[in-house]
Write a protein that holds these residues in place. Sequence first.
Motif, PDB file in Angstrom:
ATOM      1  N   PHE A   1       0.692  -1.360  -0.010  1.00  0.00           N
ATOM      2  CA  PHE A   1       0.052   0.089  -0.036  1.00  0.00           C
ATOM      3  C   PHE A   1       0.907   1.369   0.133  1.00  0.00           C
ATOM      4  CE2 PHE A   1      -2.047   3.468   2.270  1.00  0.00           C
ATOM      5  CZ  PHE A   1      -3.188   3.460   1.566  1.00  0.00           C
ATOM      6  N   ASN A   2       2.113   1.313   0.740  1.00  0.00           N
ATOM      7  CA  ASN A   2       2.853   2.359   0.792  1.00  0.00           C
ATOM      8  C   ASN A   2       3.438   2.477  -0.665  1.00  0.00           C
ATOM      9  OD1 ASN A   2       2.290   3.130   3.281  1.00  0.00           O
ATOM     10  ND2 ASN A   2       3.678   1.648   4.096  1.00  0.00           N
ATOM     11  N   LEU A   3       3.891   1.511  -1.083  1.00  0.00           N
ATOM     12  CA  LEU A   3       4.419   1.467  -2.394  1.00  0.00           C
ATOM     13  C   LEU A   3       3.704   2.004  -3.541  1.00  0.00           C
ATOM     14  CD1 LEU A   3       7.156   1.004  -3.909  1.00  0.00           C
ATOM     15  CD2 LEU A   3       6.340  -1.377  -4.366  1.00  0.00           C
ATOM     16  N   TYR A   4       2.280   1.485  -3.469  1.00  0.00           N
ATOM     17  CA  TYR A   4       1.309   2.154  -4.521  1.00  0.00           C
ATOM     18  C   TYR A   4       1.008   3.369  -4.298  1.00  0.00           C
ATOM     19  CZ  TYR A   4       0.756  -2.666  -6.340  1.00  0.00           C
ATOM     20  OH  TYR A   4       1.173  -3.826  -7.028  1.00  0.00           O
ATOM     21  N   ARG A   5       1.082   3.887  -2.942  1.00  0.00           N
ATOM     22  CA  ARG A   5       0.680   5.294  -2.710  1.00  0.00           C
ATOM     23  C   ARG A   5       1.704   6.309  -3.299  1.00  0.00           C
ATOM     24  NH1 ARG A   5      -0.155   6.904   3.532  1.00  0.00           N
ATOM     25  NH2 ARG A   5       2.208   6.249   3.481  1.00  0.00           N
ATOM     26  N   PHE A   6       2.845   5.761  -3.148  1.00  0.00           N
ATOM     27  CA  PHE A   6       3.909   6.683  -3.854  1.00  0.00           C
ATOM     28  C   PHE A   6       3.631   6.553  -5.340  1.00  0.00           C
ATOM     29  CE2 PHE A   6       7.942   6.492  -6.242  1.00  0.00           C
ATOM     30  CZ  PHE A   6       8.605   7.582  -6.078  1.00  0.00           C
ATOM     31  N   TYR A   7       3.425   5.464  -5.967  1.00  0.00           N
ATOM     32  CA  TYR A   7       3.046   5.336  -7.396  1.00  0.00           C
ATOM     33  C   TYR A   7       1.943   6.362  -7.880  1.00  0.00           C
ATOM     34  CZ  TYR A   7       6.311   1.478  -7.794  1.00  0.00           C
ATOM     35  OH  TYR A   7       7.238   0.593  -7.651  1.00  0.00           O
ATOM     36  N   ASN A   8       1.206   6.448  -6.922  1.00  0.00           N
ATOM     37  CA  ASN A   8      -0.142   7.230  -7.163  1.00  0.00           C
ATOM     38  C   ASN A   8       0.070   8.710  -7.291  1.00  0.00           C
ATOM     39  OD1 ASN A   8      -3.131   6.819  -7.393  1.00  0.00           O
ATOM     40  ND2 ASN A   8      -3.296   7.947  -5.547  1.00  0.00           N
ATOM     41  N   LEU A   9       1.302   8.971  -6.860  1.00  0.00           N
ATOM     42  CA  LEU A   9       1.615  10.439  -6.882  1.00  0.00           C
ATOM     43  C   LEU A   9       2.051  10.906  -8.386  1.00  0.00           C
ATOM     44  CD1 LEU A   9       3.907  11.111  -3.959  1.00  0.00           C
ATOM     45  CD2 LEU A   9       1.523  11.690  -4.079  1.00  0.00           C
ATOM     46  N   PHE A  10       2.195   9.993  -9.272  1.00  0.00           N
ATOM     47  CA  PHE A  10       2.689  10.161 -10.397  1.00  0.00           C
ATOM     48  C   PHE A  10       1.549   9.662 -11.821  1.00  0.00           C
ATOM     49  CE2 PHE A  10       6.340   9.748  -8.003  1.00  0.00           C
ATOM     50  CZ  PHE A  10       7.185  10.757  -8.437  1.00  0.00           C
ATOM     51  N   THR A  11       0.823   8.580 -11.324  1.00  0.00           N
ATOM     52  CA  THR A  11      -0.044   7.859 -12.193  1.00  0.00           C
ATOM     53  C   THR A  11      -1.279   7.250 -11.198  1.00  0.00           C
ATOM     54  OG1 THR A  11      -0.505   6.259 -14.101  1.00  0.00           O
ATOM     55  CG2 THR A  11       1.193   5.824 -12.043  1.00  0.00           C
ATOM     56  N   ASP A  12      -2.481   6.930 -12.108  1.00  0.00           N
ATOM     57  CA  ASP A  12      -3.373   6.627 -11.219  1.00  0.00           C
ATOM     58  C   ASP A  12      -3.214   5.026 -11.107  1.00  0.00           C
ATOM     59  OD1 ASP A  12      -4.914   8.944 -11.320  1.00  0.00           O
ATOM     60  OD2 ASP A  12      -5.809   8.579 -13.301  1.00  0.00           O
ATOM     61  N   VAL A  13      -3.396   4.632  -9.805  1.00  0.00           N
ATOM     62  CA  VAL A  13      -3.160   3.192  -9.332  1.00  0.00           C
ATOM     63  C   VAL A  13      -4.704   2.819  -9.097  1.00  0.00           C
ATOM     64  CG1 VAL A  13      -2.263   1.543  -7.849  1.00  0.00           C
ATOM     65  CG2 VAL A  13      -0.844   3.704  -8.743  1.00  0.00           C
ATOM     66  N   PRO A  14      -4.928   1.476  -9.745  1.00  0.00           N
ATOM     67  CA  PRO A  14      -6.307   0.985  -9.525  1.00  0.00           C
ATOM     68  C   PRO A  14      -6.538   0.670  -8.024  1.00  0.00           C
ATOM     69  CG  PRO A  14      -5.465   0.044 -11.303  1.00  0.00           C
ATOM     70  CD  PRO A  14      -4.492   0.880 -10.800  1.00  0.00           C
ATOM     71  N   GLY A  15      -7.719   1.167  -7.388  1.00  0.00           N
ATOM     72  CA  GLY A  15      -7.959   0.873  -6.087  1.00  0.00           C
ATOM     73  C   GLY A  15      -7.320   1.545  -5.018  1.00  0.00           C
ATOM     74  N   MET A  16      -6.466   2.525  -5.425  1.00  0.00           N
ATOM     75  CA  MET A  16      -5.842   3.795  -4.518  1.00  0.00           C
ATOM     76  C   MET A  16      -6.623   4.867  -4.683  1.00  0.00           C
ATOM     77  SD  MET A  16      -3.119   2.468  -2.904  1.00  0.00           S
ATOM     78  CE  MET A  16      -2.425   3.998  -2.472  1.00  0.00           C
ATOM     79  N   GLY A  17      -7.245   5.286  -3.436  1.00  0.00           N
ATOM     80  CA  GLY A  17      -7.893   6.598  -3.516  1.00  0.00           C
ATOM     81  C   GLY A  17      -7.228   7.459  -2.486  1.00  0.00           C
ATOM     82  N   SER A  18      -7.418   8.676  -2.647  1.00  0.00           N
ATOM     83  CA  SER A  18      -6.709   9.556  -1.646  1.00  0.00           C
ATOM     84  C   SER A  18      -7.630   9.687  -0.403  1.00  0.00           C
ATOM     85  CB  SER A  18      -6.569  10.849  -2.264  1.00  0.00           C
ATOM     86  OG  SER A  18      -7.712  11.572  -2.796  1.00  0.00           O
ATOM     87  N   ARG A  19      -7.201   9.860   0.803  1.00  0.00           N
ATOM     88  CA  ARG A  19      -7.818  10.063   1.942  1.00  0.00           C
ATOM     89  C   ARG A  19      -8.296  11.502   1.989  1.00  0.00           C
ATOM     90  NH1 ARG A  19      -4.071   8.014   6.303  1.00  0.00           N
ATOM     91  NH2 ARG A  19      -2.462   9.297   5.199  1.00  0.00           N
ATOM     92  N   VAL A  20      -9.510  11.790   2.631  1.00  0.00           N
ATOM     93  CA  VAL A  20     -10.046  13.036   2.784  1.00  0.00           C
ATOM     94  C   VAL A  20      -9.838  13.497   4.411  1.00  0.00           C
ATOM     95  CG1 VAL A  20     -12.041  14.589   2.507  1.00  0.00           C
ATOM     96  CG2 VAL A  20     -11.536  12.835   0.864  1.00  0.00           C
ATOM     97  N   LYS A  21      -9.603  14.772   4.704  1.00  0.00           N
ATOM     98  CA  LYS A  21      -9.411  15.298   6.148  1.00  0.00           C
ATOM     99  C   LYS A  21     -10.119  16.411   6.225  1.00  0.00           C
ATOM    100  CE  LYS A  21      -4.995  12.801   7.002  1.00  0.00           C
ATOM    101  NZ  LYS A  21      -3.515  13.331   7.262  1.00  0.00           N
ATOM    102  N   ARG A  22     -10.776  16.794   7.192  1.00  0.00           N
ATOM    103  CA  ARG A  22     -11.733  18.019   7.422  1.00  0.00           C
ATOM    104  C   ARG A  22     -10.642  19.191   7.415  1.00  0.00           C
ATOM    105  NH1 ARG A  22     -13.652  21.941   7.250  1.00  0.00           N
ATOM    106  NH2 ARG A  22     -15.458  22.938   8.278  1.00  0.00           N
ATOM    107  N   ARG A  23      -9.602  19.346   8.390  1.00  0.00           N
ATOM    108  CA  ARG A  23      -8.823  20.366   8.011  1.00  0.00           C
ATOM    109  C   ARG A  23      -9.506  21.877   8.343  1.00  0.00           C
ATOM    110  NH1 ARG A  23      -4.923  18.282   3.075  1.00  0.00           N
ATOM    111  NH2 ARG A  23      -3.651  16.894   4.540  1.00  0.00           N
ATOM    112  N   SER A  24     -10.365  21.953   9.224  1.00  0.00           N
ATOM    113  CA  SER A  24     -11.160  23.235   9.697  1.00  0.00           C
ATOM    114  C   SER A  24     -10.159  24.349   9.708  1.00  0.00           C
ATOM    115  CB  SER A  24     -11.839  22.756  10.824  1.00  0.00           C
ATOM    116  OG  SER A  24     -11.073  22.694  12.059  1.00  0.00           O
TER     117      SER A  24
END
Length: 406
Positions: A226-249
């Motif tokens: 997961f950590n490896l694909y999260r790095f790849y996801n910065l450059f291209t779309d990886v199937p099954g890898m979605g970015s997390r959402v934070k409120r950040r009020s």
Amino acid sequence: MTDLWSQRLAKHQRQQFKYLRLVFNDHFVIALIFMLGGLGYAYSNALKGLTHPVWWAKPLGLIVLLIVLGFGHLATLVEEADTVFLLPKEESFPAYLERAWRYSLLLPSIVMIFAVLALAPFLWIGAGMTMWGLLFLGVTELVLKALNLKLAVLQRYQMANWQQHTSWLFYGFSLLVLAAAFYIHPLVGVVLAVLGAVYARMQQRQVGHFHLRWQYLAATEKTRMFNLYRFYNLFTDVPGMGSRVKRRSYLDFIANWVKPTHDDAYGYLFIRGFLRGTEYSGLYIRFVILGSIILYFSSQWVLALILFALFLYMTGFQLLPFYHQYDGIIFTHLYPLSDQQKQRSFERLVQWLMGVQWGIGALVILVVWKFTMPTAIILIATFVEVLAFVRIYTPQRLRPQKRIIR
């Protein structure tokens, strides 16, 4: 089990090569060459200022080598289904893990060698180490990494309670070994590291009397991939890898600058999505921080201009896919807004983000170079680049391609 490892390794390597081709594209390779060149030039100039050993050279070298030891984890390529289907093959699984250990040691060994080679001039001048001492230090680093991965193999078995604290024990032992190598003699570090590796090897011979921690084995491999694909996801779309959402009020004041009017709904959506999402905001922050650090250590204004312009371009280029972030949501197609309005909203977002990055970089340039003619050239050229990227390049990239019907 040997055939199973070979099959999975071949499949794993094909998949990694597919993503690595996308990661190391032309833009990234060019940026990497300039970054390494800039860092190497700054490092060379810093070494010229060292004419005799300094007290802080050994502690700094120890810390760097200790950090480098954390690179690379045990790659077992175990899948969740193996916890059931490979359970009858548990007795022959040590051979599988032995091959996983050898494979996992390859890339970290290359990194360790390059790290020691990069530190060699600094330790030669700043710490007064000899060539033999540097060689022994490199051997110590390689043996410690082999010990680290061997302990990771033992951690996959239900052997003893100390396994829960393997990381702390390893880094504590590595700290003592590297300290002995720096402050006593490099050969002492080699001897201590080899003794630790021999002890781990003796412990591995007893794994046949213990059961595997199958759930832990599958969970750790899943986390590693997961950590490896999260790095790849910065450059291209990886199937099954979605970015997390934070409120950040705490960032609401930034979003409130964009008024949610009827003709700028996309602007409000883009700024909220960027601030709350972790994919593009994280990538943006990394580019800004890394670019600022490299600009600070750039000693030639021409190099600073090239690096500054390159980082601005890379930031804008990596933000362009964000334009299609919400195309798959049906509710955005219900907006009574045209594509031109959506494009203008996105261009304002890119202009705002690149403008903030330009402002931070400009402050760094002014701190390093003061207000001189080269500084003015850098600031004016990069400001024109930002405007050209937003007003000319971005509309061309976002323009829908016409399909030719034959």
